[in-house]
Write an enzyme that holds these catalytic residues in place. Structure first.
Site, mmCIF file in Angstrom:
data_model
loop_
_atom_site.group_PDB
_atom_site.id
_atom_site.type_symbol
_atom_site.label_atom_id
_atom_site.label_comp_id
_atom_site.label_asym_id
_atom_site.label_seq_id
_atom_site.Cartn_x
_atom_site.Cartn_y
_atom_site.Cartn_z
ATOM 1 N N ASP A 100 46.325 45.278 37.707
ATOM 2 C CA ASP A 100 46.539 43.855 37.443
ATOM 3 C C ASP A 100 46.050 43.591 36.022
ATOM 4 O OD1 ASP A 100 46.907 41.007 37.966
ATOM 5 O OD2 ASP A 100 44.732 40.853 38.186
ATOM 6 N N SER A 101 46.342 42.403 35.524
ATOM 7 C CA SER A 101 45.837 42.024 34.206
ATOM 8 C C SER A 101 44.309 41.921 34.211
ATOM 9 C CB SER A 101 46.415 40.666 33.811
ATOM 10 O OG SER A 101 46.039 39.696 34.763
ATOM 11 N N CYS A 107 50.232 42.361 40.381
ATOM 12 C CA CYS A 107 50.284 41.232 39.458
ATOM 13 C C CYS A 107 51.741 40.791 39.389
ATOM 14 C CB CYS A 107 49.791 41.707 38.091
ATOM 15 S SG CYS A 107 50.008 40.517 36.763
ATOM 16 N N GLU A 138 39.330 31.765 37.456
ATOM 17 C CA GLU A 138 38.453 32.738 36.775
ATOM 18 C C GLU A 138 37.105 32.107 36.430
ATOM 19 O OE1 GLU A 138 38.934 35.936 35.154
ATOM 20 O OE2 GLU A 138 40.936 36.384 35.902
ATOM 21 N N CYS A 193 51.233 34.499 42.300
ATOM 22 C CA CYS A 193 50.227 35.006 41.369
ATOM 23 C C CYS A 193 49.077 35.523 42.218
ATOM 24 C CB CYS A 193 49.738 33.896 40.449
ATOM 25 S SG CYS A 193 48.341 34.393 39.420
ATOM 26 N N HIS A 245 46.043 35.713 41.755
ATOM 27 C CA HIS A 245 44.787 34.964 41.736
ATOM 28 C C HIS A 245 44.775 33.849 42.791
ATOM 29 C CE1 HIS A 245 44.054 36.737 37.814
ATOM 30 N NE2 HIS A 245 42.896 36.109 37.728
HETATM 31 N N1 DGL Z 1 47.268 37.973 38.461
HETATM 32 C C1 DGL Z 1 48.337 37.679 37.527
HETATM 33 C C2 DGL Z 1 49.652 37.429 38.264
HETATM 34 O O1 DGL Z 1 49.789 37.709 39.414
HETATM 35 C C3 DGL Z 1 48.073 36.452 36.704
HETATM 36 C C4 DGL Z 1 46.978 36.513 35.778
HETATM 37 C C5 DGL Z 1 47.415 36.583 34.343
HETATM 38 O O2 DGL Z 1 48.097 35.678 33.833
HETATM 39 O O3 DGL Z 1 47.040 37.562 33.743
HETATM 40 O O4 DGL Z 1 50.577 36.926 37.691
#
Ligand code: DGL
Length: 270
Positions: free
Chosen positions: A13-14, A76, A157, A189, A191
């Site tokens: 993931d990022s 992600c 975050e 997403c 998150h």
């Molecule tokens: N977890 C990332 C996603 O699912 C989003 C976080 C980011 O923008 O880096 O898109």
């Protein structure tokens, strides 16, 4: 490196949001060893160009392939929408690549034909229109409406969830007319599972809130079964790598993985 059933599962993931997917995988597949990579040096991916996200994803795939992973899970949505096809081509026979979008699209196709579905995600995911394109191919008459909700990632975050500020931000986004009369809302997403309950409260629990973590874990399990790649006993410790280390990232792992894990620094570029 050749892989077999005892090889680890790579997940990336990022940052640490993808730990929601890693957690679901560990719950469902406790015998598997996990190598997680969070590209904390380059987050957020949601605001980056497609080319940048592709370049990071290839570098991460190299790390995971060098560690002998049998499968790479792109945990992600932003990277799944920007880099899945490229990664599939790049890894070839070396490892299977699984994204978080296809399992969700299949779930929608099985459970929500002829319905209106909402989707929230990062700008990268929403502008790519990838969910819409994949849903259209299914011809199930699902109407999909998508809304970019870029404030949610930094908000989460920073630890703003389950409080008045996050409720207000969520409310402002979800009041959008576009999302009127949806049967389900896709959390596009990784998150967002952290605000799933708050979103459900906004809808008085009358709209199904769908997050991809369990659906992706189930999809992965089926794939491993079909390929004879299920591990029968855990043979390696899990590892959690990040391209940039801070104490605050490590502290936040508890929120996403339900337990604090140790993060190991691993540079993507020397
Ligand atoms: N977890 C990332 C996603 O699912 C989003 C976080 C980011 O923008 O880096 O898109």
């Amino acid at each position: 490196m050749r892989h077999n059933a005892s090889s680890p599962i790579g997940i990336f993931d990022s940052g640490i949001g993808g730990l929601t997917v890693a957690h679901a995988i560990r719950q469902l597949l406790p015998n598997e060893s996990i190598i997680y990579f969070g590209d904390t040096a380059h987050l957020p991916y949601g605001d980056k160009s497609e080319a940048a996200v592709q370049a990071y994803s290839i570098k991460i795939a190299d790390v995971l392939l060098n560690k002998g992973c049998k499968v790479i899970v792109i945990a992600c949505n932003s990277a799944s929408s920007a880099a899945y096809e490229l990664l599939k081509e790049y890894t070839g026979k070396r490892a299977k690549v699984i994204n978080v979008i296809d399992p969700m699209v299949k779930f929608l196709s099985d459970n929500y034909p002829n319905r209106k579905i909402g989707l929230i995600g990062t700008k990268r995911t929403v502008t790519s229109n990838v969910y819409l394109k994949k849903i259209k191919q299914l011809k199930k008459d699902i109407e999909l409406v998508s809304l970019a909700t870029p404030l949610l990632v930094p908000m989460i975050e920073e630890g703003f969830f389950n409080n008045a500020i996050s409720s207000e931000i969520i409310e402002k986004y979800l009041e959008n007319k576009l999302l009127d009369e949806i049967s389900a809302l896709v959390l596009g997403c990784t998150h967002y599972p952290l605000v799933k309950e708050q979103i459900s409260i906004f809808y008085n629990h009358k709209v199904d809130i769908l997050d991809s973590s369990q659906i992706t874990a189930a999809y992965l399990k089926l794939f491993l079964e079909e390929e004879g790649l299920l591990n029968d006993a855990k043979n390696e410790e899990d590892h959690f790598l990040v391209s940039d280390y801070t104490d605050s990232f490590e502290a936040s792992t508890k929120i996403f993985f339900k337990e604090k894990v140790h993060l190991e620094k691993h540079l993507l570029w020397d």
